[in-house]
Design a protein around this motif. Structure first.
Motif, PDB file in Angstrom:
ATOM      1  N   ASP A  43       0.857  -1.183   0.000  1.00  0.00           N
ATOM      2  CA  ASP A  43       0.000   0.000   0.000  1.00  0.00           C
ATOM      3  C   ASP A  43       0.897   1.239   0.000  1.00  0.00           C
ATOM      4  OD1 ASP A  43      -1.841   1.988   0.324  1.00  0.00           O
ATOM      5  OD2 ASP A  43      -2.899   1.029   1.992  1.00  0.00           O
ATOM      6  N   GLY A 208       5.028  -6.545   5.378  1.00  0.00           N
ATOM      7  CA  GLY A 208       4.369  -5.382   4.815  1.00  0.00           C
ATOM      8  C   GLY A 208       4.453  -5.298   3.310  1.00  0.00           C
ATOM      9  N   SER A 211      -0.372  -5.846   0.719  1.00  0.00           N
ATOM     10  CA  SER A 211      -1.594  -5.331   1.336  1.00  0.00           C
ATOM     11  C   SER A 211      -2.773  -6.091   0.745  1.00  0.00           C
ATOM     12  CB  SER A 211      -1.759  -3.836   1.065  1.00  0.00           C
ATOM     13  OG  SER A 211      -3.045  -3.398   1.468  1.00  0.00           O
ATOM     14  N   LYS A 214      -5.784  -2.875  -0.041  1.00  0.00           N
ATOM     15  CA  LYS A 214      -5.570  -1.657  -0.816  1.00  0.00           C
ATOM     16  C   LYS A 214      -6.348  -1.615  -2.126  1.00  0.00           C
ATOM     17  CE  LYS A 214      -2.150  -1.643  -3.760  1.00  0.00           C
ATOM     18  NZ  LYS A 214      -0.834  -1.492  -4.387  1.00  0.00           N
TER      19      LYS A 214
END
Length: 305
Positions: A43, A208, A211, A214
């Motif tokens: 994201d 991370g 996402s 998103k």
């Protein structure tokens, strides 16, 4: 060798090394964020001057073309740090879509350089932290961009500087740093692996890089299906052994059934550490075998849930 003992052996109080294997792509323009948001798994709207994120770009079939660290270096400007062998291929892939956006992409590998600094934690143990932070604190002081990469067992800071300002960060023991790099369990894929793996095989859902909220990006449907339908148990694990290990070696369970392969190997002081891609849940394994000899599964620096 237990992980804590291994870390205490290979990691001095503080050390640094040049990351000459890395390259850079600069993305600039009014639509820079919008363009990246539609092309990468992370994201990008959460990437700021104070927070960086890992991410990847995929084929329509969800295979990873390259993965990278995404930093915002100025308003409407982003810098992607990736393995140098994939800069040209990634640029060619991006530019097929960039013609529809007000964004300029350039190879910035001659402009920037990177080095990594490690510091041993005061409370090293083998219990992964409960929460693995998905964004990485970032600050820019003068020409130096410093990103604090989240690890459980030791501290790592990645610094990006103008190429002409890079001081010699080479260490006297490159082998030890190779071991440390593998223990982060966060590899940048190289050209030989491009379009061969799915993001979850490199545990990208845990740092991370992906996402799931998103919205759409190239390959999103396949990547999401792997999560919600649980079609694959493949993931990256850490192994150690006192016997010699080589990249590509088969990993077997205690019954002798092949359950994965070694992706990368490093050694230090007769101890070998390897990143392996397994096709079974690590929790299901009591023992792993490499070339007929037992090896130790090391605790991951993060959970896989």
């Amino acid at each position: 060798m237990q992980l804590a003992d291994l870390l205490n052996t290979v990691l001095p109080t503080h050390a640094a090394r040049s990351l000459t294997e890395l390259g850079f792509i600069h993305v600039e323009g009014k639509d820079a964020q919008k363009f990246l948001q539609g092309q990468v798994t992370a994201d990008v709207s959460k990437v700021t001057s104070g927070a960086s994120s890992f991410g990847a770009t995929c084929t329509p079939k969800g295979r990873v073309i390259s993965n990278f660290l995404i930093c915002q270096v100025a308003d409407e400007q982003y810098l992607l740090t990736l393995h140098s062998s994939l800069v040209e291929k990634t640029l060619a892939h991006f530019k097929k879509y960039a013609v529809f956006f007000k964004a300029t992409l350039t190879d910035a590998s001659d402009t920037y350089a990177a080095f990594s600094e490690y510091a041993r934690s005061l409370d090293n143990d083998e219990t992964p932290q409960d929460e693995y932070a998905l964004l990485h604190p970032t600050q820019k002081i003068g020409d130096v961009l410093s990103i604090q990469l989240n690890n459980t067992y030791f501290s790592e800071t990645l610094s990006i500087v103008p190429a002409e300002h890079l001081q010699d960060k080479a260490t006297t023991n490159e082998e030890a740093h190779r071991v440390i790099s593998l223990l982060t369990l966060r590899p940048f894929i190289e050209l030989k692996d491009s379009e061969e793996i799915l993001p979850q095989w490199f545990n990208m859902q845990r740092n991370g890089s992906i996402s799931f909220t998103k919205g759409c990006y190239t390959g999103q449907e396949i990547v999401a299906r792997m999560k919600y339908r649980g079609k694959s148990k493949k993931h990256m694990a850490l192994l150690s052994s006192e016997s010699e290990l080589t990249t590509g070696m088969d990993v077997a369970n205690q019954e002798g059934k092949v359950i994965g392969t070694l992706h990368d190997v490093a050694s230090f002081d007769s101890s070998y550490v390897a990143q392996a891609i397994l096709n079974v849940d690590q929790e299901e394994l009591e023992l792993v075998m490499l070339d007929g000899k037992a090896a130790e599964l090391l605790a991951l620096p993060y959970g896989l849930d």
